[in-house]
Design a protein around this motif. Sequence first.
Motif, mmCIF file in Angstrom:
data_model
loop_
_atom_site.group_PDB
_atom_site.id
_atom_site.type_symbol
_atom_site.label_atom_id
_atom_site.label_comp_id
_atom_site.label_asym_id
_atom_site.label_seq_id
_atom_site.Cartn_x
_atom_site.Cartn_y
_atom_site.Cartn_z
ATOM 1 N N THR A 45 -73.438 7.929 -126.625
ATOM 2 C CA THR A 45 -73.374 7.239 -125.337
ATOM 3 C C THR A 45 -71.963 6.759 -125.050
ATOM 4 O OG1 THR A 45 -75.677 6.531 -125.489
ATOM 5 C CG2 THR A 45 -74.253 5.289 -124.010
ATOM 6 N N GLU A 46 -71.298 6.198 -126.050
ATOM 7 C CA GLU A 46 -69.931 5.721 -125.856
ATOM 8 C C GLU A 46 -68.988 6.880 -125.555
ATOM 9 O OE1 GLU A 46 -66.678 3.283 -125.432
ATOM 10 O OE2 GLU A 46 -68.828 2.842 -125.400
ATOM 11 N N HIS A 74 -69.817 9.728 -124.103
ATOM 12 C CA HIS A 74 -70.113 10.164 -122.733
ATOM 13 C C HIS A 74 -69.547 9.184 -121.704
ATOM 14 C CE1 HIS A 74 -73.777 12.707 -124.204
ATOM 15 N NE2 HIS A 74 -72.616 13.228 -124.538
ATOM 16 N N ARG A 75 -69.579 7.900 -122.029
ATOM 17 C CA ARG A 75 -69.026 6.908 -121.093
ATOM 18 C C ARG A 75 -67.528 7.098 -120.919
ATOM 19 N NH1 ARG A 75 -66.463 2.287 -120.494
ATOM 20 N NH2 ARG A 75 -65.814 2.319 -122.666
ATOM 21 N N ASN A 120 -66.829 10.167 -118.895
ATOM 22 C CA ASN A 120 -67.463 10.169 -117.568
ATOM 23 C C ASN A 120 -68.472 11.302 -117.437
ATOM 24 O OD1 ASN A 120 -66.055 7.913 -116.568
ATOM 25 N ND2 ASN A 120 -64.288 9.178 -116.021
ATOM 26 N N THR A 121 -69.268 11.491 -118.496
ATOM 27 C CA THR A 121 -70.287 12.543 -118.495
ATOM 28 C C THR A 121 -71.648 11.997 -118.902
ATOM 29 O OG1 THR A 121 -69.685 13.160 -120.769
ATOM 30 C CG2 THR A 121 -68.612 14.388 -118.972
ATOM 31 N N MET A 122 -71.929 10.738 -118.597
ATOM 32 C CA MET A 122 -73.205 10.149 -118.987
ATOM 33 C C MET A 122 -74.360 10.827 -118.249
ATOM 34 S SD MET A 122 -72.453 6.057 -119.337
ATOM 35 C CE MET A 122 -74.040 5.798 -120.122
ATOM 36 N N ASP A 163 -78.813 8.943 -121.886
ATOM 37 C CA ASP A 163 -77.987 7.852 -122.404
ATOM 38 C C ASP A 163 -78.531 6.489 -122.022
ATOM 39 O OD1 ASP A 163 -75.915 9.404 -123.687
ATOM 40 O OD2 ASP A 163 -75.257 9.986 -121.683
ATOM 41 N N MET A 194 -74.148 1.072 -115.354
ATOM 42 C CA MET A 194 -74.499 2.204 -116.213
ATOM 43 C C MET A 194 -75.215 3.292 -115.414
ATOM 44 S SD MET A 194 -76.648 2.360 -119.777
ATOM 45 C CE MET A 194 -75.187 2.045 -120.770
ATOM 46 N N ARG A 224 -72.757 5.212 -113.488
ATOM 47 C CA ARG A 224 -72.049 6.172 -114.340
ATOM 48 C C ARG A 224 -72.914 7.403 -114.618
ATOM 49 N NH1 ARG A 224 -67.373 4.460 -116.726
ATOM 50 N NH2 ARG A 224 -66.850 2.241 -116.499
ATOM 51 N N VAL A 225 -74.220 7.202 -114.734
ATOM 52 C CA VAL A 225 -75.125 8.334 -114.944
ATOM 53 C C VAL A 225 -75.148 9.236 -113.708
ATOM 54 C CG1 VAL A 225 -77.557 8.958 -115.217
ATOM 55 C CG2 VAL A 225 -76.553 7.195 -116.669
ATOM 56 N N GLY A 253 -71.963 11.078 -113.834
ATOM 57 C CA GLY A 253 -71.907 12.055 -114.927
ATOM 58 C C GLY A 253 -72.819 13.246 -114.736
#
Length: 485
Positions: free
Chosen positions: A129-130, A132-133, A136-138, A142, A179, A182-183, A186
Amino acid sequence: MTRVLVVDDDAVQLKLTAEQATRAGFEPVLATGGSQALDLLRADPSLAAVVLDLVMPDVDGMAVLETMKREGLTTPVIVQTAHSSLETVMTATRHGAFDFFEKPVAPERLMVSLSNAAKLGELEAVLRTERHRQDNTMALKDIVTRSAAMERPLTLAAKAARSPLPALLEGETGTGKEMLARVIHGMSDRAGKPFLVLRIGALPATQLEAMLFGTADQPGRLIEAGTGTLYLDEIGNLPLELQHRLAQVLETGEVTPTGAPRAQRVAARIIGATSRRLLNLARSGAFREDLYYRLNVLPIYLPPLRDRIEDLPTLASHLVARLSAETGRRITGISEPAIELLAAHSWPGNVHELENVIYRAVALSEGTALVPEDFPQLMALQQGRDDVLRRMQRPGTASAPVHIDDASIVAVMPADPAPVADRFLADDGNVQKLAEIERELIVFALRLHGYRMSRVARALGIGRSTLYRKLKEYGLDENLQSDAA
């Protein structure tokens, strides 16, 4: 309960392994073949581990391992088989098997293996998860959730990811709006591109205007985001004059920085977030209606943690794994009584509050797993401060040694001592008179020293003549002889 996938084409062995997993504190999910197991793994990334049989008719265990590796399914796999060899063990290990044992496996061996696999899975999920964060691909996997209340927000997030239109995220503070933004970023075609955050509520209007729209000398966030995403946190606090400018940007797709001679094209996607209902703000005139309707194209509401309390055990375990790694503490998990204590709290600060509470517990805990005593504030709220202090400061003790045959006897907490009245207070609760206290002290000294006047005078720090005067003053000289006898 932590869920694990048990895969075996033998119905008897499948049931036996499932029962062993249940007794070890896990919730088994059953599959009778490799194809079904892969479908379950793809559909449910929250599975903590897999107990996988190697020999199966449709898709064997090695093929399952190969497919998981190829598709990036990182759930730890424990391989079991009735016929093992060194070559089989090495092949399974090369394909990513976490552990390997022969049937039948001892329950204790399976419990230890599942526990270790679950811990590894949690840590890998945290690291993934970190990563991906930062990239920028969450994605949806995640987000730590198992609650039905989150199904609609996640479904809408997936739809929003396929659209370039603005999105609006509403929900209480700490529910995870950033979050989810961000998903959305991503999972869109903007993945890997900039994701910029501007926290509107913490900035004065003049600074906010420069940071958002830019100046002739410095580009604002709308331009800096490029073809990525600009996340506007607490957009409901945006001043009215700046709301008008932002509405124009959304309408024209262009921004004119303050003092700049010409407009610039804006390619970034706007995602707004607010802890207040924008519709109510718009009706009251505190928020422009034209801006509200341009943002409200894809509205998503995130429920508070108290409305999805079934997520709390998974969230707590995830946070313990992450915060233990960050702080360098060897905290292996969180006990069931501690989970019950957390579940009884209303969590007005939502996931952010939960993270802060667990961070403090991880930092201060003296054990290897978090227990209720590691959350003294919550215990104080629910049980009262005095009870908490007693539990933390006075451990339970048995009244006598317990024989090993009677090991089920529970040590009993000592009874609270009866309250002792303050010696300076009278029966009516008022402070005693000085003369009364002095009289009691003289009587006590007389009896302690056997009515030897020299010793009594020295003990009281007064002369013999003063002692005799006070005896007469308090009427003690009349009964002196009878008391001494």
